[in-house]
Design a protein around this motif. Structure first.
Motif, PDB file in Angstrom:
ATOM      1  N   SER A   1      51.298  60.377  70.559  1.00  0.00           N
ATOM      2  CA  SER A   1      50.100  60.892  69.901  1.00  0.00           C
ATOM      3  C   SER A   1      50.048  60.570  68.416  1.00  0.00           C
ATOM      4  O   SER A   1      49.095  59.942  67.959  1.00  0.00           O
ATOM      5  CB  SER A   1      49.953  62.399  70.128  1.00  0.00           C
ATOM      6  N   ALA A   2      51.039  60.978  67.674  1.00  0.00           N
ATOM      7  CA  ALA A   2      50.967  60.824  66.216  1.00  0.00           C
ATOM      8  C   ALA A   2      50.811  59.369  65.790  1.00  0.00           C
ATOM      9  O   ALA A   2      49.903  59.035  65.019  1.00  0.00           O
ATOM     10  CB  ALA A   2      52.202  61.446  65.563  1.00  0.00           C
ATOM     11  N   MET A   3      51.657  58.503  66.288  1.00  0.00           N
ATOM     12  CA  MET A   3      51.606  57.108  65.843  1.00  0.00           C
ATOM     13  C   MET A   3      50.377  56.389  66.390  1.00  0.00           C
ATOM     14  O   MET A   3      49.790  55.553  65.705  1.00  0.00           O
ATOM     15  CB  MET A   3      52.890  56.365  66.208  1.00  0.00           C
ATOM     16  N   TRP A   4      49.973  56.705  67.604  1.00  0.00           N
ATOM     17  CA  TRP A   4      48.758  56.081  68.144  1.00  0.00           C
ATOM     18  C   TRP A   4      47.548  56.514  67.326  1.00  0.00           C
ATOM     19  O   TRP A   4      46.637  55.723  67.069  1.00  0.00           O
ATOM     20  CB  TRP A   4      48.572  56.444  69.610  1.00  0.00           C
ATOM     21  N   GLY A   5      47.532  57.776  66.925  1.00  0.00           N
ATOM     22  CA  GLY A   5      46.442  58.257  66.086  1.00  0.00           C
ATOM     23  C   GLY A   5      46.429  57.569  64.735  1.00  0.00           C
ATOM     24  O   GLY A   5      45.367  57.156  64.249  1.00  0.00           O
ATOM     25  N   LEU A   6      47.597  57.438  64.135  1.00  0.00           N
ATOM     26  CA  LEU A   6      47.674  56.759  62.842  1.00  0.00           C
ATOM     27  C   LEU A   6      47.292  55.287  62.966  1.00  0.00           C
ATOM     28  O   LEU A   6      46.633  54.735  62.077  1.00  0.00           O
ATOM     29  CB  LEU A   6      49.074  56.902  62.244  1.00  0.00           C
ATOM     30  N   ASP A   7      47.704  54.655  64.055  1.00  0.00           N
ATOM     31  CA  ASP A   7      47.351  53.242  64.261  1.00  0.00           C
ATOM     32  C   ASP A   7      45.843  53.050  64.379  1.00  0.00           C
ATOM     33  O   ASP A   7      45.329  51.975  64.059  1.00  0.00           O
ATOM     34  CB  ASP A   7      48.031  52.683  65.515  1.00  0.00           C
ATOM     35  N   SER A   8      45.129  54.051  64.832  1.00  0.00           N
ATOM     36  CA  SER A   8      43.682  53.919  64.993  1.00  0.00           C
ATOM     37  C   SER A   8      42.915  54.337  63.734  1.00  0.00           C
ATOM     38  O   SER A   8      41.695  54.180  63.682  1.00  0.00           O
ATOM     39  CB  SER A   8      43.197  54.726  66.202  1.00  0.00           C
TER      40      SER A   8
ATOM     41  N   TRP B   1      58.787  50.689  63.586  1.00  0.00           N
ATOM     42  CA  TRP B   1      59.128  52.109  63.591  1.00  0.00           C
ATOM     43  C   TRP B   1      58.965  52.665  65.006  1.00  0.00           C
ATOM     44  O   TRP B   1      59.813  53.423  65.483  1.00  0.00           O
ATOM     45  CB  TRP B   1      58.235  52.854  62.592  1.00  0.00           C
ATOM     46  N   GLN B   2      57.892  52.279  65.678  1.00  0.00           N
ATOM     47  CA  GLN B   2      57.632  52.774  67.027  1.00  0.00           C
ATOM     48  C   GLN B   2      58.632  52.233  68.047  1.00  0.00           C
ATOM     49  O   GLN B   2      58.998  52.937  68.995  1.00  0.00           O
ATOM     50  CB  GLN B   2      56.201  52.435  67.454  1.00  0.00           C
ATOM     51  N   GLU B   3      59.090  50.998  67.879  1.00  0.00           N
ATOM     52  CA  GLU B   3      60.109  50.454  68.781  1.00  0.00           C
ATOM     53  C   GLU B   3      61.362  51.319  68.743  1.00  0.00           C
ATOM     54  O   GLU B   3      61.933  51.648  69.785  1.00  0.00           O
ATOM     55  CB  GLU B   3      60.474  49.023  68.379  1.00  0.00           C
TER      56      GLU B   3
ATOM     57  N   PHE C   1      63.592  66.293  71.866  1.00  0.00           N
ATOM     58  CA  PHE C   1      62.885  65.371  72.748  1.00  0.00           C
ATOM     59  C   PHE C   1      61.379  65.520  72.556  1.00  0.00           C
ATOM     60  O   PHE C   1      60.652  64.525  72.436  1.00  0.00           O
ATOM     61  CB  PHE C   1      63.270  65.596  74.217  1.00  0.00           C
ATOM     62  N   GLY C   2      60.904  66.739  72.512  1.00  0.00           N
ATOM     63  CA  GLY C   2      59.479  66.982  72.303  1.00  0.00           C
ATOM     64  C   GLY C   2      58.996  66.440  70.971  1.00  0.00           C
ATOM     65  O   GLY C   2      57.887  65.890  70.879  1.00  0.00           O
ATOM     66  N   PHE C   3      59.812  66.558  69.955  1.00  0.00           N
ATOM     67  CA  PHE C   3      59.464  66.034  68.634  1.00  0.00           C
ATOM     68  C   PHE C   3      59.276  64.520  68.692  1.00  0.00           C
ATOM     69  O   PHE C   3      58.251  63.993  68.260  1.00  0.00           O
ATOM     70  CB  PHE C   3      60.566  66.413  67.628  1.00  0.00           C
ATOM     71  N   PHE C   4      60.270  63.815  69.214  1.00  0.00           N
ATOM     72  CA  PHE C   4      60.167  62.352  69.291  1.00  0.00           C
ATOM     73  C   PHE C   4      59.055  61.917  70.246  1.00  0.00           C
ATOM     74  O   PHE C   4      58.350  60.937  69.986  1.00  0.00           O
ATOM     75  CB  PHE C   4      61.502  61.731  69.727  1.00  0.00           C
ATOM     76  N   TYR C   5      58.890  62.633  71.337  1.00  0.00           N
ATOM     77  CA  TYR C   5      57.854  62.311  72.308  1.00  0.00           C
ATOM     78  C   TYR C   5      56.461  62.444  71.701  1.00  0.00           C
ATOM     79  O   TYR C   5      55.584  61.615  71.943  1.00  0.00           O
ATOM     80  CB  TYR C   5      58.007  63.221  73.542  1.00  0.00           C
ATOM     81  N   ALA C   6      56.259  63.484  70.898  1.00  0.00           N
ATOM     82  CA  ALA C   6      54.950  63.672  70.256  1.00  0.00           C
ATOM     83  C   ALA C   6      54.627  62.518  69.309  1.00  0.00           C
ATOM     84  O   ALA C   6      53.481  62.056  69.245  1.00  0.00           O
ATOM     85  CB  ALA C   6      54.914  65.001  69.508  1.00  0.00           C
ATOM     86  N   TRP C   7      55.624  62.024  68.596  1.00  0.00           N
ATOM     87  CA  TRP C   7      55.403  60.844  67.742  1.00  0.00           C
ATOM     88  C   TRP C   7      55.026  59.644  68.611  1.00  0.00           C
ATOM     89  O   TRP C   7      54.157  58.865  68.250  1.00  0.00           O
ATOM     90  CB  TRP C   7      56.664  60.504  66.942  1.00  0.00           C
ATOM     91  N   LEU C   8      55.707  59.521  69.752  1.00  0.00           N
ATOM     92  CA  LEU C   8      55.508  58.371  70.630  1.00  0.00           C
ATOM     93  C   LEU C   8      54.100  58.315  71.199  1.00  0.00           C
ATOM     94  O   LEU C   8      53.458  57.265  71.172  1.00  0.00           O
ATOM     95  CB  LEU C   8      56.523  58.424  71.790  1.00  0.00           C
TER      96      LEU C   8
END
Length: 170
Positions: A29-36, A136-138, A20-27
């Motif tokens: 932080s990681a993807m929002w950071g990459l999107d920016s 991917w984020q959906e 859960f923590g792994f998927f949550y971190a992608w949700l």
């Protein structure tokens, strides 16, 4: 049987929490950071992260969670039916809505991105990233919710097993 049920349920909670923590971190932080970031950087970073995730540290939480929860459910059913049902349902939710989504959607998307050359042209990179990241984020949201439900059910099952047994006066 009770100690074995408690132990496997506890390991199930730990694995559920890790995934859960792994998927949550992608949700969040990681993807929002990459999107920016510059899309060329985002593509290259995602390729690198996806390439590194297949490892012996990640595998137990990703693949082991449903197996451990199923085993915990089998042991728990002999001790506390409600606990066994909660643990079994946790395993089914994870396998059906997190593991399967990952294997059917996110991994194939990652494999396509892995062989996509990072273009020098920022507009071309922006187009590639725009075609990848939102979808991917959906699906990551689905597996994050599913793994959160898995964790909640595993905690419930563990809690039902770990509470002190009531002794009858007669």
């Amino acid at each position: 049987m009770r100690p074995l049920a408690i132990l496997t349920a506890f390991v199930g909670v730990l694995l559920s929490g890790a995934i859960f923590g792994f998927f949550y971190a992608w949700l969040c932080s990681a993807m929002w950071g990459l999107d920016s970031a510059d899309p060329r950087v985002a593509i290259a970073a995602m390729q690198a992260m996806n390439g590194s995730v297949r490892n012996v540290v990640f595998a137990p939480a990703f693949f082991g969670t449903p197996a451990v929860l199923a085993l915990a459910a089998v042991f728990a059913l002999r001790v506390n039916r409600a606990a066994g049902l909660a643990l079994g349902l946790a395993g089914v939710v994870y396998a059906g809505a997190a593991l399967l989504v990952t294997l059917q959607v996110n991994v194939p998307m990652n494999e396509v991105l892995a062989v996509t050359p990072v273009p020098d042209d920022i507009d071309a990179a922006r187009e590639i990233w725009a075609g990848y990241s939102p979808r991917w984020q959906e699906f990551n949201l689905i597996r994050t919710i599913a793994s959160g439900i898995t964790l909640a059910l595993a905690v419930i099952g563990f809690g039902l097993l770990a509470r002190p047994e009531r002794r009858r006066a007669f």
